[in-house]
Scaffold this active site. Structure first.
Site, mmCIF file in Angstrom:
data_model
loop_
_atom_site.group_PDB
_atom_site.id
_atom_site.type_symbol
_atom_site.label_atom_id
_atom_site.label_comp_id
_atom_site.label_asym_id
_atom_site.label_seq_id
_atom_site.Cartn_x
_atom_site.Cartn_y
_atom_site.Cartn_z
ATOM 1 N N GLU A 1 10.703 0.407 -16.258
ATOM 2 C CA GLU A 1 9.450 1.143 -16.504
ATOM 3 C C GLU A 1 9.127 1.299 -17.992
ATOM 4 O O GLU A 1 8.946 2.402 -18.488
ATOM 5 C CB GLU A 1 9.526 2.516 -15.823
ATOM 6 C CG GLU A 1 9.595 2.383 -14.320
ATOM 7 C CD GLU A 1 9.739 3.713 -13.593
ATOM 8 O OE1 GLU A 1 9.153 3.833 -12.511
ATOM 9 O OE2 GLU A 1 10.432 4.604 -14.068
HETATM 10 C C1 TNX Z 1 11.650 4.594 -10.380
HETATM 11 S S1 TNX Z 1 13.869 2.746 -10.143
HETATM 12 C C2 TNX Z 1 12.501 4.715 -11.448
HETATM 13 C C3 TNX Z 1 13.134 6.000 -11.733
HETATM 14 C C4 TNX Z 1 12.672 7.065 -10.817
HETATM 15 C C5 TNX Z 1 12.560 6.539 -9.412
HETATM 16 C C6 TNX Z 1 12.169 7.588 -8.438
HETATM 17 C C7 TNX Z 1 13.782 2.761 -11.588
HETATM 18 C C8 TNX Z 1 14.570 1.757 -12.207
HETATM 19 N N1 TNX Z 1 12.976 3.663 -12.172
HETATM 20 O O1 TNX Z 1 12.912 6.360 -13.068
HETATM 21 O O2 TNX Z 1 13.610 8.090 -10.857
HETATM 22 O O3 TNX Z 1 11.614 5.505 -9.397
HETATM 23 O O4 TNX Z 1 12.128 7.116 -7.140
#
Ligand code: TNX
Length: 576
Positions: free
Chosen positions: A353
């Site tokens: 992200e």
């Molecule tokens: C996505 S999965 C994220 C996390 C969040 C999660 C919540 C990922 C690598 N990044 O930062 O905690 O979704 O479901």
């Protein structure tokens, strides 16, 4: 714990599979709940073993004279035997001596443990035979023996999980079991960044993992909302970065972090359960706690305010060329100390992200982190976005795609995530599968659940069970398959803590909405964490959801003994 090379892993699986054919095994579901009189009635093993047959002889009765026998020079068996003895002593009140000369089993059966089994059993395979006056478990390593002892634990009455349950009949059904895992890496992740888990709660989670043969505890130690690992070279990270959690501002409690002694305690406790600890330092995004602590990793050279909100996709640490020396020094310190404090040959570098960076910037981040960790003798693991960058040898990409990403595989409009997967595989990386719509424990089971998120959909027990790493790296019709079995390192259940409070469809208005962290973890992990364990351990031929459902229902009594507050999902036929 070192991982065996893939070739050996496969050989071991094939060997056990071949045995299974010769022995004409009863599938794991042979222990039909309605089959009264059947010697396998009541056998409910999770994960399902490769081969399970009912012995013709009598069940094994443990008693006050029961002993655990090990060869005098078999240190691995002595260590594992002592752990089993403690469990038995607590529950039964019997003395259960361990050793070569532990003899005199006139009032109870003998348990024989050995790590001198055939090399074809591999690191984690074992054979267990139980009949009449004897249980024997044989493996090729202490780790394999521990997995076999875990199976014995599940063959014993549920009361084995509670202290002082004397007066019951400590019988083990007559069985013959040959078993080895499908995948080397079977992980569970704790998001201690959003929500801090005190050491005792981490240990509780480790106990639960061990019962289902998980072997890697991935600790998501840093995020926007908190930094939890002591780094001697950068004390600010815990002085400032540990003052927050999601929803908890500075001054509302804390600080929330692991001292070096705390972390050592976690690593040692995990090692006693043959679980390695994989530390994650997330970046270049999910790093607000670091940005609040260390001014020089920000482009303007100023520390940001500590963050305790609920957003994702927040600004990254500075990746402009003029700041790279300072950012590199920061990465050097944090990755070196994370590597030194942990017990795995893997360190997780995050990578998820990331907003508004160029590919060149991401490549720099991944390459710099990799260089530092390669010098430390570590392999890197990262969320699948790292797949777009050049990867070092031995890299692992964690595939957290949702159903939409998978649906695009093999279509003209493959999503960027799929390209990242392809690119990582082409570079020789392996995959740990943690598909968000299957193995994210923070996804709500159903719309009534008061905790967690649902961005990847609702994940009921069947969804969390009914997949495997090949299916989630293939097109929906199976005609395009991106990863081979050899390229799959394993699976992971990911317990995020973004919404670890009651009433999670809205942001919390009061700290009272935050339930104790283990209550949250129990609820979202059970019954799904055992389901994902079976995805990682059991061969496809011995898996079926109907049979799993029968076994999971039987395990609920065990969870009651352990004090696990599981979710009585309405679609599961729990017994009264
Ligand atoms: C996505 S999965 C994220 C996390 C969040 C999660 C919540 C990922 C690598 N990044 O930062 O905690 O979704 O479901």
């Amino acid at each position: 714990m070192s991982r065996r090379p893939r070739a050996t892993a496969l050989a071991a699986t094939v060997a056990v599979g071949a045995l299974a054919l010769i022995a004409a095994p009863i599938p794991a579901n042979a222990a039909d709940a309605t089959g009264a009189g059947d010697e396998l009635t009541g056998v409910a093993l999770i994960p399902a073993p490769t081969e399970l047959t009912g012995g013709a002889g009598a069940p094994v009765e443990l008693g006050p004279g029961s002993v655990i026998k090990v060869h005098p020079r078999d240190d691995g068996a002595a260590e594992v035997g002592e752990g089993l003895a403690e469990l038995l002593r607590d529950a039964t009140g019997y003395a259960v001596p361990v050793g070569q000369r532990a003899a005199g089993a006139s009032q109870g059966a003998t348990i024989v443990l050995s790590t001198r089994g055939d090399a074809a059993l591999g690191d984690e395979g074992y054979r267990l035979e139980a009949e009449g006056a004897r249980v024997s478990i044989e493996a090729h390593s202490a780790e394999g023996l521990f997995r076999g002892v875990t199976t014995l634990r599940q063959l014993l009455p549920d009361e084995i999980e509670s202290a002082g349950a004397s007066g019951i009949d400590w019988a083990v059904p007559a069985v013959s079991i040959g078993d080895a895992p499908r995948y080397d890496y079977r992980g569970a992740m704790l998001d201690v960044g959003r929500r801090f888990y005190p050491v005792e709660d981490v240990k509780r989670f480790i106990d639960q993992m061990a019962l289902y043969k998980y072997n890697a505890l991935h600790m998501h130690l840093t995020d926007d909302q908190g930094w939890r690992l002591t780094v001697d070279a950068r004390p600010e990270l815990t002085q400032i970065g540990a003052s927050t959690q999601s929803g908890w501002k500075p001054g509302t409690g804390g600080p929330w972090f692991y001292t070096k002694a705390d972390f050592r305690e976690i690593v040692d406790y995990a090692a006693e359960h043959f679980i390695e600890v994989v530390p994650e330092i997330d970046g270049p995004s999910h790093a607000m706690a670091a940005k609040a602590s260390i001014p020089e990793i920000n482009c303007d050279g100023k520390a940001t305010a500590p963050y305790s909100g609920f957003d994702v996709g927040l600004p990254t640490i500075c990746l402009s060329p003029e700041k790279r020396a300072e950012v590199r020094a920061y990465l050097q310190d944090v990755f070196t100390e994370a590597a030194q404090q942990s017990s795995s040959d893997i360190v997780h570098i995050g990578g998820d992200e990331v907003p508004s960076t160029t590919q060149e910037q991401m490549d720099w981040y991944v390459e710099t982190s990799s260089e530092i960790l390669t010098e430390q003798g570590k392999r890197i693991m990262g969320w699948h976005q790292i797949g777009a960058s050049p990867l070092p040898e031995g890299a692992i990409m964690q595939w957290w795609a949702d159903a939409g990403d998978q649906a695009s595989i093999g279509t003209p409009n493959e999503r960027p995530d799929v390209r990242e997967l392809r690119n990582a595989l082409a570079q020789g990386a392996t995959v740990v599968a943690s598909p968000a719509d299957r193995s994210y424990l923070d996804m709500k089971y159903d719309a009534t659940v008061p905790y967690g998120l649902s961005w990847a959909g609702l994940v009921d027990l069947e969804r969390s069970y009914d997949w495997d790493p090949i299916s989630v790296t293939s097109s929906v019709d199976g005609s395009v398959s991106l990863a081979t079995e050899e390229q799959i390192e394993g699976v992971e259940a990911a317990l995020w803590a973004d919404r670890a409070y009651y009433g999670s469809t809205k942001l919390p208005t009061s700290l009272d909405q935050f339930i104790p962290v283990s209550q949250y973890a129990d609820f979202v992990s059970f019954p799904r964490m055992p389901a994902i364990a079976e995805v990682g351990w059991s061969a496809p031929e011995v898996r079926s959801f109907d049979d799993f459902e029968r076994r999971i229902v039987a395990h609920a009594d065990r969870w009651d003994e352990m004090g696990i507050g599981y979710y009585k999902a309405p679609d599961v036929p729990w017994q009264e």
